[in-house]
Design an enzyme around this catalytic site. Structure first.
Site, PDB file in Angstrom:
ATOM      1  N   LYS A  96       0.818  -1.159  -0.066  1.00  0.00           N
ATOM      2  CA  LYS A  96      -0.135   0.004  -0.038  1.00  0.00           C
ATOM      3  C   LYS A  96       1.052   1.263   0.059  1.00  0.00           C
ATOM      4  CE  LYS A  96      -3.264   2.790   2.867  1.00  0.00           C
ATOM      5  NZ  LYS A  96      -3.744   2.983   4.189  1.00  0.00           N
ATOM      6  N   GLY A 157      -8.398   8.869  10.211  1.00  0.00           N
ATOM      7  CA  GLY A 157      -8.527   8.930  11.624  1.00  0.00           C
ATOM      8  C   GLY A 157      -9.570  10.018  11.830  1.00  0.00           C
TER       9      GLY A 157
END
EC number: 2.8.1.10
Length: 256
Positions: A96, A157
């Site tokens: 990733k 987040g």
């Protein structure tokens, strides 16, 4: 099935492994989520130090596909170095790509993400770039030959959910590779919405690890992603400005 490069997965939930209260809660959350792909930051784990406890020694690595990410990289060269470090440790070639361009928003650097993706593809990696919901950037990454696109729903987040569903839907519509919504998912409703838009999967971490009960939240995310996918495949009814009776009028008796 979720197909990424040579890999095929039954689960469309990809789970991050950071910020859990402890390894026991982490393992139980992973178990109930039924996630098959687990992602972790290479820089935050000393994968070469046997004395340091880490995720790799706690998990049955034969049961999962571990997806290392390049979190912490500020440019393409750093991302490539981190990816090569992960590969040298014996992990698979899938990576990733995460190159952050702004410390406040943690939004990805589009130029460096493109550059890193191209460099890693040339090295033979299976590349999954984390990107913003920029439709043009997603297309350019796809044209490079990446194996999946990972647009953020909102900042990492933040728990804000999908702040720009229109752009996300454009990315999904033009995609010829899997689209995995990544970052900003805060609730099962957010995950379901991403899947209803047509996403192929959802990657999340904080929504589970930061929940009051991470284990229950992991199960909730699993079920919401399954429900959202089923809803997408079933096809929702069209939105209309006016009401339509749900009961047929034909054949009804007239009461005088």
């Amino acid at each position: 099935m979720l197909n990424i490069g040579p890999f095929s997965f039954h689960s469309r939930l990809l789970l991050g492994t950071g910020k859990f209260p402890d390894f026991d809660v982490q393992q139980k959350a992973i178990d109930v989520s039924e996630a098959e792909v687990l992602t972790f930051a290479v820089r935050r784990m000393d994968i070469f130090d046997a004395k340091q406890p880490n995720l790799l020694e706690k998990l049955d690595v034969k049961k999962y596909t571990l997806l290392p990410n390049t979190a912490g990289a500020k440019n393409a060269e750093e991302a490539v170095r981190i990816a090569k470090l992960a590969k040298a440790s014996g992990l698979c070639d899938m990576i990733k790509v995460e190159v952050i361009g702004d410390d406040r928003t943690l939004l990805p650097d589009p130029v460096e993400t493109l550059k890193a993706s191209e460099m890693l593809l040339e090295e033979g990696f299976i590349v999954l770039p984390y990107t913003s919901d920029d439709v043009v950037l997603a297309r350019k990454l796809q044209e490079l030959g990446v194996h999946a696109i990972m647009p953020g729903a909102s900042p990492i987040g933040s728990g804000l959910g999908i702040v720009n569903p229109l752009n996300l839907s454009f990315i999904i519509e033009q995609a010829t590779v899997p689209v995995i919504v990544d970052a900003g998912v805060g609730s099962p409703a957010d995950a379901a919405f991403a899947m209803e838009l047509g996403a192929d999967g959802v990657l999340l971490n904080t929504a589970v690890s930061g929940a009051k009960d991470p284990i229950k939240m992991a199960q909730a995310m699993k079920l919401s992603i399954e429900a959202g996918r089923l809803g997408f495949e079933a096809g929702r009814i069209a939105r209309k400005r006016c009401a339509t009776a749900s009961s047929p009028l034909e054949g009804m008796s007239v009461v005088e």
